[in-house]
Design a protein around this motif. Sequence first.
Motif, PDB file in Angstrom:
ATOM      1  N   ILE A  56      -5.336  45.900  64.624  1.00 37.84           N
ATOM      2  CA  ILE A  56      -5.410  46.081  63.008  1.00 37.84           C
ATOM      3  C   ILE A  56      -4.226  45.378  61.926  1.00 37.84           C
ATOM      4  CG2 ILE A  56      -5.839  48.972  62.902  1.00 37.84           C
ATOM      5  CD1 ILE A  56      -3.172  49.307  61.738  1.00 37.84           C
ATOM      6  N   SER A  57      -3.420  45.085  63.109  1.00 30.83           N
ATOM      7  CA  SER A  57      -2.346  43.889  61.998  1.00 30.83           C
ATOM      8  C   SER A  57      -2.740  42.369  62.447  1.00 30.83           C
ATOM      9  CB  SER A  57      -1.216  44.376  61.726  1.00 30.83           C
ATOM     10  OG  SER A  57      -0.439  44.363  63.267  1.00 30.83           O
ATOM     11  N   ASP A  58      -3.562  42.435  63.840  1.00 34.84           N
ATOM     12  CA  ASP A  58      -3.405  40.932  63.717  1.00 34.84           C
ATOM     13  C   ASP A  58      -4.333  39.963  63.353  1.00 34.84           C
ATOM     14  OD1 ASP A  58      -2.556  41.504  66.823  1.00 34.84           O
ATOM     15  OD2 ASP A  58      -4.663  42.120  67.478  1.00 34.84           O
ATOM     16  N   SER A  59      -3.422  39.107  63.438  1.00 36.45           N
ATOM     17  CA  SER A  59      -4.200  37.180  62.486  1.00 36.45           C
ATOM     18  C   SER A  59      -4.591  36.637  63.862  1.00 36.45           C
ATOM     19  CB  SER A  59      -2.797  36.717  61.907  1.00 36.45           C
ATOM     20  OG  SER A  59      -3.543  35.705  61.104  1.00 36.45           O
ATOM     21  N   LEU A  60      -5.963  36.657  64.076  1.00 40.06           N
ATOM     22  CA  LEU A  60      -6.500  35.774  64.933  1.00 40.06           C
ATOM     23  C   LEU A  60      -7.543  34.453  64.691  1.00 40.06           C
ATOM     24  CD1 LEU A  60      -7.311  38.995  67.675  1.00 40.06           C
ATOM     25  CD2 LEU A  60      -5.836  37.322  68.200  1.00 40.06           C
ATOM     26  N   GLY A  61      -7.714  33.946  65.494  1.00 44.05           N
ATOM     27  CA  GLY A  61      -8.448  32.813  64.773  1.00 44.05           C
ATOM     28  C   GLY A  61      -9.447  32.084  65.870  1.00 44.05           C
ATOM     29  N   PHE A  62      -9.827  31.020  65.931  1.00 37.57           N
ATOM     30  CA  PHE A  62     -10.162  30.177  66.732  1.00 37.57           C
ATOM     31  C   PHE A  62     -11.143  28.988  65.765  1.00 37.57           C
ATOM     32  CE2 PHE A  62     -13.755  33.439  66.641  1.00 37.57           C
ATOM     33  CZ  PHE A  62     -14.794  32.293  66.398  1.00 37.57           C
ATOM     34  N   ALA A  63     -10.872  28.280  66.588  1.00 40.44           N
ATOM     35  CA  ALA A  63     -11.751  26.518  66.042  1.00 40.44           C
ATOM     36  C   ALA A  63     -12.668  26.447  67.219  1.00 40.44           C
ATOM     37  CB  ALA A  63     -10.347  25.671  66.051  1.00 40.44           C
ATOM     38  N   LEU A  64     -13.760  25.702  66.638  1.00 40.07           N
ATOM     39  CA  LEU A  64     -15.264  25.498  66.741  1.00 40.07           C
ATOM     40  C   LEU A  64     -15.156  23.169  66.741  1.00 40.07           C
ATOM     41  CD1 LEU A  64     -17.586  28.494  66.519  1.00 40.07           C
ATOM     42  CD2 LEU A  64     -16.117  27.384  68.412  1.00 40.07           C
ATOM     43  N   ARG A  65     -15.891  22.851  68.215  1.00 39.85           N
ATOM     44  CA  ARG A  65     -15.929  21.921  67.358  1.00 39.85           C
ATOM     45  C   ARG A  65     -17.647  21.559  67.990  1.00 39.85           C
ATOM     46  NH1 ARG A  65     -12.569  19.344  71.314  1.00 39.85           N
ATOM     47  NH2 ARG A  65     -10.995  19.462  69.924  1.00 39.85           N
ATOM     48  N   LEU A  66     -18.487  20.992  67.257  1.00 34.12           N
ATOM     49  CA  LEU A  66     -20.018  20.792  68.097  1.00 34.12           C
ATOM     50  C   LEU A  66     -19.944  19.283  68.417  1.00 34.12           C
ATOM     51  CD1 LEU A  66     -21.278  19.891  64.029  1.00 34.12           C
ATOM     52  CD2 LEU A  66     -21.891  21.959  66.286  1.00 34.12           C
ATOM     53  N   ILE A  67     -20.438  18.955  70.031  1.00 36.93           N
ATOM     54  CA  ILE A  67     -20.748  18.371  70.789  1.00 36.93           C
ATOM     55  C   ILE A  67     -21.892  17.363  70.708  1.00 36.93           C
ATOM     56  CG2 ILE A  67     -20.627  17.307  73.195  1.00 36.93           C
ATOM     57  CD1 ILE A  67     -17.613  18.637  72.592  1.00 36.93           C
ATOM     58  N   ILE A  68     -22.069  16.347  69.486  1.00 36.07           N
ATOM     59  CA  ILE A  68     -22.726  16.138  69.435  1.00 36.07           C
ATOM     60  C   ILE A  68     -23.021  14.118  69.728  1.00 36.07           C
ATOM     61  CG2 ILE A  68     -23.792  17.009  67.566  1.00 36.07           C
ATOM     62  CD1 ILE A  68     -22.207  15.924  65.121  1.00 36.07           C
ATOM     63  N   PRO A  69     -23.858  13.687  69.300  1.00 31.91           N
ATOM     64  CA  PRO A  69     -23.021  11.744  69.842  1.00 31.91           C
ATOM     65  C   PRO A  69     -22.866  11.611  68.195  1.00 31.91           C
ATOM     66  CG  PRO A  69     -25.807  12.493  70.193  1.00 31.91           C
ATOM     67  CD  PRO A  69     -24.964  13.764  69.441  1.00 31.91           C
ATOM     68  N   GLU A  70     -21.999  10.572  68.779  1.00 26.35           N
ATOM     69  CA  GLU A  70     -21.408   9.702  68.013  1.00 26.35           C
ATOM     70  C   GLU A  70     -21.983   9.100  66.299  1.00 26.35           C
ATOM     71  OE1 GLU A  70     -17.525   7.136  66.496  1.00 26.35           O
ATOM     72  OE2 GLU A  70     -17.706   8.531  67.903  1.00 26.35           O
ATOM     73  N   THR A  71     -22.892   8.524  66.608  1.00 27.01           N
ATOM     74  CA  THR A  71     -24.024   8.599  65.892  1.00 27.01           C
ATOM     75  C   THR A  71     -24.671   9.468  64.579  1.00 27.01           C
ATOM     76  OG1 THR A  71     -26.004   8.387  66.701  1.00 27.01           O
ATOM     77  CG2 THR A  71     -24.562   6.477  67.040  1.00 27.01           C
ATOM     78  N   GLU A  72     -24.200  10.213  65.252  1.00 23.64           N
ATOM     79  CA  GLU A  72     -24.401  11.569  64.225  1.00 23.64           C
ATOM     80  C   GLU A  72     -23.116  12.475  63.457  1.00 23.64           C
ATOM     81  OE1 GLU A  72     -27.196  13.865  66.984  1.00 23.64           O
ATOM     82  OE2 GLU A  72     -28.872  12.795  65.060  1.00 23.64           O
ATOM     83  N   GLN A  73     -22.152  11.946  63.280  1.00 22.94           N
ATOM     84  CA  GLN A  73     -20.912  12.311  63.256  1.00 22.94           C
ATOM     85  C   GLN A  73     -20.832  11.507  61.997  1.00 22.94           C
ATOM     86  OE1 GLN A  73     -17.261  11.986  66.009  1.00 22.94           O
ATOM     87  NE2 GLN A  73     -18.934  12.770  67.826  1.00 22.94           N
TER      88      GLN A  73
END
Length: 304
Positions: free
Chosen positions: A119-136
């Motif tokens: 109930i008092s946890d502060s939890l998180g995570f990070a996500l990354r897109l795996i996409i070609p360099e040309t679309e970043q």
Amino acid sequence: MIMKKLLTGCMVALAILAALAGLAGCDQDKVLYSGRNYLMFSDTLYHYAVQESNEKFEVPVSATRRADYDRTFAVEVVDKESNAVEGKHYRILSNTVTIKAGETAANVEIEGVYENIGISDSLGFALRLIIPETEQWHKYGTETKVVMQKVCPFDINAFTGYCKVTSSLFDTYMTNTTLRLITSEVVEGEENTIVLHGLYFDGYDTKLKFNYDDLLEPSIEMEEHVCGSTAELFDTTHGNGKLMMTQPSGYPAYFSTCEKFVFHYVNIRVDNKDGSLVGVVDTPANVIEWISEAEAEKLKEQGY
């Protein structure tokens, strides 16, 4: 305590560009985005409620241009930027996301694991897109962060019975009072409303209405009422002798379903008999915590 989804100005601008692209067939006079195609998360930070039902939540991904083919790409967890554990605290329902032909958005679907989050946890995570360099689009990057908050089911009856009150008013004006042991009950006929008996002084009731429309920012509403007398607080009469309590705008007023407490600021003032203001007494912060009968009995034994 409570964070909402944050939208940066730049991300809003991108959303507008994408929306404008969608209007091309309706109005040829619209100014359309004609630059390169980029893929990105629609924002850099999201905050989601994890409920007992383990309802899934969605992390949106956007493209700056439409395409006449499906675009499928992978999503990965950035472990070094995460303290939530995949498979324990949350599940990614698919590690790929597809923006369908003719569309500019799709969602990464995620399910929180309610029973494994404190109930008092502060939890998180990070996500990354795996996409070609040309679309970043390097200005915005390919990552986003997700923060999860456990939200217990709302039950108005959980906020009835014995509760203990602590207030900054005690520190300022009622120096012989450290806390008050009071009771509360549901107000029949008034939705999600309780009445507190004797918040500051015996014989005065305070009604609180619980608003649960926003799971991450549940709020409290309180109408103006008499909460005591000037004689009880100051040992003398001022104005009309009444302490009027209101809920000031712009000040926190919220509750926790998991920890069973209310936190709110109030404004206490004294008026003259003609309704004019004598003065503001204080804007104290109150914490009201619901406790068991056993805990209440122990407090009674201590003189509360």
